[in-house]
Design an enzyme around this catalytic site. Structure first.
Site, PDB file in Angstrom:
ATOM      1  N   GLU A   1       6.585  84.601 -17.626  1.00  0.00           N
ATOM      2  CA  GLU A   1       6.611  83.435 -18.527  1.00  0.00           C
ATOM      3  C   GLU A   1       7.176  82.179 -17.881  1.00  0.00           C
ATOM      4  O   GLU A   1       6.848  81.067 -18.270  1.00  0.00           O
ATOM      5  CB  GLU A   1       7.429  83.759 -19.771  1.00  0.00           C
ATOM      6  CG  GLU A   1       6.673  84.587 -20.763  1.00  0.00           C
ATOM      7  CD  GLU A   1       7.593  85.072 -21.857  1.00  0.00           C
ATOM      8  OE1 GLU A   1       8.312  84.243 -22.443  1.00  0.00           O
ATOM      9  OE2 GLU A   1       7.612  86.302 -22.097  1.00  0.00           O
TER      10      GLU A   1
ATOM     11  N   HIS B   1       6.632  81.133 -14.808  1.00  0.00           N
ATOM     12  CA  HIS B   1       5.522  80.434 -14.142  1.00  0.00           C
ATOM     13  C   HIS B   1       4.593  79.788 -15.180  1.00  0.00           C
ATOM     14  O   HIS B   1       4.119  78.666 -14.985  1.00  0.00           O
ATOM     15  CB  HIS B   1       4.694  81.426 -13.332  1.00  0.00           C
ATOM     16  CG  HIS B   1       5.436  82.091 -12.222  1.00  0.00           C
ATOM     17  ND1 HIS B   1       5.754  83.423 -12.229  1.00  0.00           N
ATOM     18  CD2 HIS B   1       5.932  81.608 -11.060  1.00  0.00           C
ATOM     19  CE1 HIS B   1       6.398  83.742 -11.133  1.00  0.00           C
ATOM     20  NE2 HIS B   1       6.540  82.660 -10.396  1.00  0.00           N
TER      21      HIS B   1
ATOM     22  N   VAL C   1      13.285  79.654 -17.628  1.00  0.00           N
ATOM     23  CA  VAL C   1      12.915  80.460 -18.798  1.00  0.00           C
ATOM     24  C   VAL C   1      13.718  81.758 -18.732  1.00  0.00           C
ATOM     25  O   VAL C   1      13.870  82.361 -17.664  1.00  0.00           O
ATOM     26  CB  VAL C   1      11.390  80.746 -18.803  1.00  0.00           C
ATOM     27  CG1 VAL C   1      11.009  81.638 -19.973  1.00  0.00           C
ATOM     28  CG2 VAL C   1      10.628  79.434 -18.880  1.00  0.00           C
TER      29      VAL C   1
END
Ligand code: PAF
Length: 291
Positions: free
Chosen positions: A35, A37, A182
């Protein structure tokens, strides 16, 4: 999303996009997409008229001897599926071979200089890593010629060096976007290497972020940075499971360690080897001038 493997295919797609007035936004990765990336792609796609070029290339020159180049996850098929499932996939996926990037021995050619910053923090444990990383990023910048490039904030030292290279060697011609780290639900920063953690290592790993928060909290309550760092270090050093490499505060504008009494924007950096997996993280905050 179109997949290309050679520089000539890449450049022909990019010239067509530029002719249509598109802004070329570059997102370099080593694949094993998670996630984190995907959020870089999302960030890139928010730019007006973006033509997002995503690269997947596990760059041999940024791995030292004994590092995890051979076991670095290569998951191209599932990466392509994940990209194709996005509402806004990148326009172009560039997956060059090692020979395309480094024809006939050019991997050994002089690399952009990381200088003294290449020998501190990550550079101590990974000598030559930043030279290899700058080498491939500058190669990509030269062939893609992006107007914008997106990098994750998790690799703080990498990001600092790339911004400096863009200033020194690319005349500030590329806008660098710093995308927020993230995190998993327990705040562990997402990383392609997290999959190598055992159950025990995985349950220890969120200690990195909680320790960063603890140091920030104690500094904001008036503790001296040197004391806050010393007090928090022991939570991260838990052999044989986890070995603290560094916990340090740097001035965000210079990446130099700060002394007590400093005020301004800082980055709090951490690196811990959990089992054999190297985990890094950082947060940015202000140290206020005492009232
Ligand atoms: O952060 C990474 O994944 C790599 O260092 C990069 C920027 C793609 C260069 O190989």
């Amino acid at each position: 999303m179109k997949l290309v493997e050679t520089v000539s295919e890449l450049q022909s797609e990019i010239s067509q996009a530029k002719a249509l007035g598109k802004t070329v936004v570059f997102v370099p990765t080593m694949g094993a997409l998670h996630e984190g990336h995907l959020s870089l792609i999302e960030e890139g796609n928010q730019i007006q008229d973006a033509f997002v070029v995503l690269s997947i290339f596990v760059n041999p020159t940024q791995f030292g001897k004994g590092e995890d180049f051979d076991r670095y996850p290569r998951t191209l098929e599932s990466d392509i599926k994940a990209l194709a499932a996005l509402t806004n996939p990148p326009a172009l996926l560039f997956v060059p071979s090692v020979e395309e990037v480094y024809p006939a021995g050019s991997a050994a050619e002089p690399k952009p200089r990381a200088g003294a910053l290449g020998t501190v923090f990550e550079g101590v444990a990974r000598p030559g890593h930043f030279e290899g990383m700058l080498q491939v990023v500058s190669w990509f910048f030269e062939v893609v010629k992006p107007q914008v490039a997106v990098f994750g904030a998790k690799d703080a030292q990498q990001l600092f060096l790339i911004k400096r290279m863009v200033h020194r060697e690319f005349n500030d011609s590329i806008e660098i976007i710093e995308a927020m780290t993230v995190r998993e639900d327990d705040y562990l920063a997402k990383s392609s290497r997290n999959r190598f953690l055992s159950k025990e290592g995985r349950s220890f790993a969120p200690t990195l972020f909680s320790t960063l928060m603890q140091v920030q909290g104690s500094i904001s309550e008036g503790e001296k940075p040197s004391v806050a760092l010393a007090e928090a270090s022991s939570a991260l050093d838990s052999p044989p499971l986890a070995k603290l490499d560094y916990l340090a505060l740097v001035d965000k504008s210079t990446f130099s360690p700060i002394s007590d009494g400093f005020h301004g924007e800082v980055q709090l950096l951490v690196a811990v080897v959990v089992e054999s997996v190297r985990l890094i993280d950082n947060i940015t905050f202000y140290i206020q001038e005492p009232a």
